[in-house]
Structure formats: C-alpha cells, structure tokens
Design an enzyme around this catalytic site. Structure first.
Site, PDB file in Angstrom:
ATOM      1  N   ASN A 143      10.285  44.636  18.247  1.00 31.30           N
ATOM      2  CA  ASN A 143       9.864  44.972  19.599  1.00 31.30           C
ATOM      3  C   ASN A 143      10.714  44.185  20.581  1.00 31.30           C
ATOM      4  OD1 ASN A 143       7.741  46.322  21.305  1.00 31.30           O
ATOM      5  ND2 ASN A 143       7.519  44.218  22.023  1.00 31.30           N
ATOM      6  N   GLU A 144      11.367  44.892  21.459  1.00 33.08           N
ATOM      7  CA  GLU A 144      12.116  44.247  22.540  1.00 33.08           C
ATOM      8  C   GLU A 144      12.882  43.014  22.059  1.00 33.08           C
ATOM      9  OE1 GLU A 144       9.342  43.666  25.781  1.00 33.08           O
ATOM     10  OE2 GLU A 144       9.658  45.718  26.431  1.00 33.08           O
ATOM     11  N   GLU A 298       8.076  52.946  26.377  1.00 38.87           N
ATOM     12  CA  GLU A 298       6.954  52.278  27.043  1.00 38.87           C
ATOM     13  C   GLU A 298       7.125  52.350  28.545  1.00 38.87           C
ATOM     14  OE1 GLU A 298       6.202  48.170  26.160  1.00 38.87           O
ATOM     15  OE2 GLU A 298       6.554  48.451  24.024  1.00 38.87           O
ATOM     16  N   GLU A 345      -2.681  40.092  26.926  1.00 36.54           N
ATOM     17  CA  GLU A 345      -2.379  41.175  27.871  1.00 36.54           C
ATOM     18  C   GLU A 345      -3.615  42.021  28.169  1.00 36.54           C
ATOM     19  OE1 GLU A 345       1.188  43.021  26.244  1.00 36.54           O
ATOM     20  OE2 GLU A 345       2.387  41.757  27.578  1.00 36.54           O
ATOM     21  N   HIS A 348      -3.361  44.180  31.171  1.00 32.98           N
ATOM     22  CA  HIS A 348      -2.288  45.166  31.257  1.00 32.98           C
ATOM     23  C   HIS A 348      -2.897  46.564  31.264  1.00 32.98           C
ATOM     24  CE1 HIS A 348       1.246  47.485  30.250  1.00 32.98           C
ATOM     25  NE2 HIS A 348       1.965  46.417  30.496  1.00 32.98           N
TER      26      HIS A 348
HETATM   27  C1  GLA Z   1       6.634  45.038  26.636  1.00 33.51           C
HETATM   28  C2  GLA Z   1       6.155  44.959  25.224  1.00 33.51           C
HETATM   29  C3  GLA Z   1       4.728  45.319  25.076  1.00 33.51           C
HETATM   30  C4  GLA Z   1       3.904  44.754  26.192  1.00 33.51           C
HETATM   31  C5  GLA Z   1       4.460  45.204  27.494  1.00 33.51           C
HETATM   32  C6  GLA Z   1       3.673  44.708  28.656  1.00 33.51           C
HETATM   33  O1  GLA Z   1       7.163  46.245  26.968  1.00 33.51           O
HETATM   34  O2  GLA Z   1       6.925  45.706  24.336  1.00 33.51           O
HETATM   35  O3  GLA Z   1       4.296  44.791  23.848  1.00 33.51           O
HETATM   36  O4  GLA Z   1       3.940  43.384  26.135  1.00 33.51           O
HETATM   37  O5  GLA Z   1       5.753  44.699  27.621  1.00 33.51           O
HETATM   38  O6  GLA Z   1       4.284  45.024  29.856  1.00 33.51           O
END
Ligand code: GLA
Length: 645
Positions: A143-144, A298, A345, A348
């Site tokens: 992830n990222e 996302e 989060e 979020h």
């Molecule tokens: C990123 C992550 C998610 C979440 C979002 C929140 O995009 O990939 O897991 O944390 O940010 O904005």
C-alpha cells in the site's frame, strides 16, 4: 466492459454478522469491485507461520456469491506486532536514528532480510490459497510504497546499489563532489544513508538515496509480483501510488513494472482547487500508464485536509469521480467502504458514513453507482488526444526538496500545477512526459522549474524545438546535471543554446515586481543576457524577463521569474496556446465519448449535444450548476495521444 466501482472493504474491522448486510448494501450501491485485506496481516498470520484464512474465505465467499470482484491485497504494508518484536532490526529507523516502534503502520525496513522473507511467505501462501477463486480480479501488492529507512540494512543495500551505479569509488566521489567539506570516501563501508548530521547534507548523496529507496521498494514489489504472476497468470498485479505532495517513488520507472497503474488521490484544496488537482492527478496517472487506461484506486467521500476532515459538497463526489473516468480511469474506488468506528483513521470518511446508509453521502454513492453503470470503461489503447505535454520528473523534484538552494521558495510541484491549471482553465487537456520521452508529436512542451536535466534530455528538448516544436521553459530549469552539479558558463547550462539566453546571476525576490508585460512577478528574477533570443517582457530595471527564441523550425520561450496564473496564461497565449474552454466547465474527449462537467455554481451553456448516457435524455441546452453529462462524440477519430506508447 463496465467500469469498476467500490472501495477498500475491511471485514476484519466488523462483527461477522454485519458482512452480509454490507454486501447487500454494496449491491444496492452498484459496487462491483472491493479491495480486501490491505491491513490484515495480523489477522491472516496471528503468529509466525500459523495462518487463519477462515474469515477471509467466508468474506470472499459472500462477495463472490454477490458477483462482486475482489482486488485482493498482499498485506505487507503493515507487519503484525509479533513480527516486529521477533525482528526489531526490521523496524524503520528515521533519519535522526530513531528506531520506530510498532503501533501505527508501515513500520518496516524494506531492506531487512526478515521483512523480505516474511513478505514473500505471506504472498505465496495467499496466492496459493486464492488462485482460481471466483472473486479474484486483481492483486493489490502492499500500500502506497514510500517508507524510507536509514538503518544498517538500508546502508548495506544502499552501498550495493551505489557500487552498481558507479563501479568505482572515484566515480562516486566525483559525482558527489566529496572534495567539498572533506567527505572523500576511501572505502565503500564508510558510506551511509543520509542521516542526521551537523549542518547541510550532501545534495548528491541525498538524491541518490531517494533513487535507491525507489529502486529498493520496487525490488520488493517485483518479488511479490513475480510470485503472484507465477501462481495466477493472467490476474493483473498492481499497487497504489500516492499522489500530490509526496513523490515517494520514480513513477515512470515503476509504471513499466505494474500491470495496471493505480493511484490514490486526496486533494489538498477544496472546491475548484480540488477539481483542478483531480484533473492534474488523473492526467499524470494516464501519462504514467503510457496514455492508456489506469485506475483511481482510492479517493474519499470527504476532504481529508491537514487541519480538518470535512464533507465534500453535494455533487462533488460524482464530479471528481467523472473527472477521473473521463481521463481514462477504469473505475471509481474509495478508501473506504465503511467508515471505521475505531482505530487511527476512525474519522476518515467512507462510502457508508458513521450515520449509516440513511445519509446524503450514501445516497450520492448510490446515484453515482447508477450513473457509472451507464458509462463504459475506457477501451484499451490511447485514452484521449492531448497535444500539450508538461515535463514531469521526480528526480528533478527530489533535487529541489533539499536545503541550501538559492531560494527556499522554489517549488517544482506548484510550477507543474500552475502549468496544468492554466491549460485546464482554458479547456486544453494536457499530458505529462519525461524529459527524455519522444516529444515530436506534441504541439507544445511546458517545462516547469526542472532544476535537474540530463545531457540526453537536454538534447531531446533542443531536437524537439529544432524540429518545429514550441517549448516554454520556466526559471530554474536545466541548471544541474544528474548529480546535482551546476552546469557552468552561465545558467541555464543545459538549455542556454535552445533558449538563446545566458543568465549571469540569480536574484531571488523578497517582494513582487511588475514586468513591462504579464503583470507581477514574485520569488525569483535573473540577470538575463540575450544570445539570439528577443525580450518579450522586461524587469523594472530593463533586463529581459520573458524571452522568445527561434531555434531551427521551432520556438523556445523562457520565463525567468514566477508569474501569476494570468501572466503565465498570457505567455502561453503569445506562444499560441489557447483553448476555447469556459472556466470551470470541463470538457474531456475520451475516444468516442465527451464528458462535460460544470464545476461552477452557475448555469452554463452545454458544450456538447446528443444523448446523455447518464440520464438517457438529450443533453439540454444548459448545464445546471454542478451538472455532469456524458455524450457520444460527434467528431470521433483524430490524432492519438502523442505520449501513448
Ligand atoms: C491512503 C491509504 C489508506 C488510507 C488513506 C486515508 O490512501 O492507502 O490506507 O490511509 O490514505 O486518506
């Protein structure tokens, strides 16, 4: 093929009785794809080598029964607590030497052997278990990617990377200018990642570390991707890039390795600024994908800003989504399906907010699902025609992120955003290109403060102009080579000839000055001498500020200061770059469709005719405030995106 629609679904956060209800709600919303398991490592492998797949089997079974596809994650972005306790050497060490503790996410060192082994193990086990699963649509690795580590494992891997890059210590010492401040290395073992030090760090070392981190994370991605390709040939493997202010990896390089480019986009501005940023991110993603379709993996139903989290205004979720679809996204995905009740989060926004489905947000999500059913996904191949390219190079961006430059206000991202924004407002759809890409098909190429430029890229730009192209270069471009060494003999060393100027001095500005044309200038000014170019605007003292140079069959413009948006737009207009767009009414022609999005609060004349795919009715003569329409193009055909590879 229909568009994908959905988001991150984290069943492990919720009691199992809720899962069926969630799947029923997803069906109501028109969800077709969910990302599952991104942060589920501690549930999947509660202790080393002991796996618990029962819950995931049941969750995926419910989704498969409902015909919802799964973008199944390999959960390596968040190792479980047992892993960190067993392998403290695999925890991230910051630049300041602080070894992080488990308790958030991304607490790993991508170079730590234990982490690499554990990543591969969980990937193989997941791949073996779910190969052939009816819901498996795509693999989502990690992830990222973007966590640098400065520990001793990283140091060893960095040294190995440097040996491959430079071969000899002499070459490294030369590239890093280690003669300055007595930094000459006489043994590879003396070299470390850039760590906390007394005063300014070595800029070439810092830049090489950014390159190394990107390559090292890419090696981690490729290891997992290769296992998945072996086990499930034909199932695409992707990972989600972070957009906007965090350039964690070299996306041109990475995009050659993923089966599908996927991005996460969270605007940092609201309203029109968010719309501009969405278009920017989507054009960048499409460009990384070689002009072909990609995926918005996302986004959020609200704004997640530094100081506050706040809802998107009515209609904004759909408008942002359609901006991405118009520019080639194969779907519309969110983080996350259901807003969490606890955890870091918990505030979020989600597709299903804390208030539940009886909420404005969920009604908008349902309406968007309905609309997306009627819009086909972009077919493979070039998505759209984009005749103007903006040069994008993360290495050049990294190089101006360090301290010690002549102005702390040089900002590559904001220069690139300005170039894109000004075109967007005029209805010109742009693409992005690497400085060494073939640019011959571009009507114009904009170069936003691209500090670092290789010899090869400089030759490429000169050949482009010579062949008839229009180049618009902004200040502080072409100054340094790939080792951040200044090109001597007058700035901008790499581009002097093509621009027909020689800059003797930089004069960063403390306040605004007014040019003879194009309005106010801020941040930066230069002492420019004309060597073939002509002055189009001058500084108050009379020196050239904006210049134009005929070079071969083309023209190269130089903007030696920072202009406001309207001044920059006027330079582009003088260079022949104008569009017929109405500000705030976005029109994008995607192959045989045209998307029109009214971002303004006013009625606007509809820029398209025909039947609106969303409503099934003829497009009315006006677009209501905030309205989007998608109609068949009347003028299909035409040149392909010049950047499409
Ligand atoms: C990123 C992550 C998610 C979440 C979002 C929140 O995009 O990939 O897991 O944390 O940010 O904005």
């Amino acid at each position: 093929m229909p568009l994908w629609y959905g988001g991150d679904h984290n069943p492990e956060q919720w009691p199992e009785q809720m899962w069926a209800e969630d799947v029923a709600l997803m069906r109501r919303a028109g969800v077709t794809l969910v990302t599952v398991g991104v942060f589920s490592w501690s549930r999947l492998e509660p202790s080393e080598g002991r796996y618990d797949f029962g819950w995931l089997d049941r969750a995926l079974g419910l989704l498969a029964d409902a015909g919802i596809g799964v973008d199944l994650a390999v959960p390596t972005a968040s190792p479980p607590p047992w892993f960190s306790l067993a392998h403290p050497d695999a925890l991230t060490v910051t630049r300041d030497g602080v070894r992080l503790t488990h308790g958030s996410r991304d607490t790993y060192c991508v170079s730590a052997p234990a982490y690499r082994e554990a990543s591969l193990r969980i990937t193989r086990v997941l791949g073996e278990r779910y190969r052939g699963h009816p819901a498996l649509t795509m693999w989502h690795v990690h992830n990222e990617y973007g966590t640098p580590c400065h520990c001793d494992h990283s140091a060893a891997a960095f040294r190995a990377w440097l040996r491959r890059r430079y071969g000899t210590l002499d070459a490294l010492n030369d590239a890093w200018t280690t003669a300055f401040w007595s930094q000459r290395y006489s043994d590879w073992e003396q070299i470390t990642p850039p760590r906390a030090t007394q005063y300014l760090p070595n800029p070439a070392q810092a830049l090489d570390f950014r390159r190394f981190v990107s390559d090292e994370m890419l090696a981690h991605f490729r290891e997992q991707r290769d296992v998945l390709r072996e086990l499930t040939p034909g199932v695409p493997v992707t990972t989600n890039y972070v957009m906007a202010g965090w350039a964690s990896v070299d996306h041109w390089k990475w995009s050659r390795e993923v089966d599908l480019v996927a991005i996460d986009h969270y605007p940092s501005g609201q309203g029109m600024a968010a719309a501009e940023q969405s278009a920017f991110a989507a054009d960048l993603a499409r460009s990384w994908a070689g002009g072909r379709p990609w995926l918005l993996m996302e986004q959020a139903t609200g704004y997640v800003l530094g100081p506050r989290v706040t809802p998107k205004e009515p209609g904004e979720i759909a408008r942002h989504s359609l901006q991405h679809v118009a520019r080639g996204s194969k779907g519309v995905m969110f983080f996350q399906w259901r807003a969490s009740r606890g955890g870091a989060e918990q505030w979020h926004p989600g597709m299903v907010p804390h208030a539940g489905p009886d909420s404005r947000v969920f009604r908008e999500i349902r309406a968007l699902g309905e609309a997306l059913k009627r819009i086909p996904a972009p077919p493979d191949g070039p998505v759209l025609d984009a005749e103007v390219a903006i040069l994008w190079d993360e290495e050049a961006w990294w190089a101006v992120q360090g301290p010690g430059l002549p102005s702390a206000e040089i900002d590559y991202l904001s220069a690139a955003e300005q170039a894109h924004r000004v075109l967007w407002r005029q209805g010109v759809t742009a693409c992005f290109a690497h400085p060494s890409h073939d640019l011959t098909a571009c009507r114009a190429v904009l170069v936003p403060s691209l500090y670092l430029i290789s010899d090869e890229a400089a030759r490429n730009l000169a050949a482009y102009v010579e062949g008839g192209g229009t180049l618009v270069v902004s200040f502080f471009s072409g100054i340094a080579d790939e080792h951040t060494r200044v090109r001597l003999g007058g700035y901008p060393g790499a581009l002097r000839e093509v621009l027909g100027v020689r800059v003797e001095e930089f004069r960063p500005l403390a306040g605004p000055v007014t040019l003879t044309d194009f309005g106010a200038a801020t941040v930066w000014s230069e002492v420019v001498h004309l060597h073939g170019a002509e002055a189009v605007a001058r500084y108050p003292g009379g020196g050239p500020a904006v210049t134009r140079h005929r070079f071969g069959d083309g023209t190269a413009w130089y903007v030696s200061t920072r202009l406001g948006d309207s001044g920059y737009a006027r330079v582009l207009a003088r260079a022949g770059l104008t569009g017929s767009g109405v500000p705030g009414v976005e029109v994008v022609r995607r192959r045989d469709l045209v998307f029109a999005i009214n971002h303004t609060g006013d009625e606007q004349p509809a820029p398209v005719r025909g039947i609106d795919l969303i409503t099934g009715d003829p497009v009315p003569g006006v677009l209501r405030p905030g309205e989007c329409v998608v109609a068949a193009r009347e003028d299909t055909g035409g040149p392909a995106d010049p950047r499409a590879r």
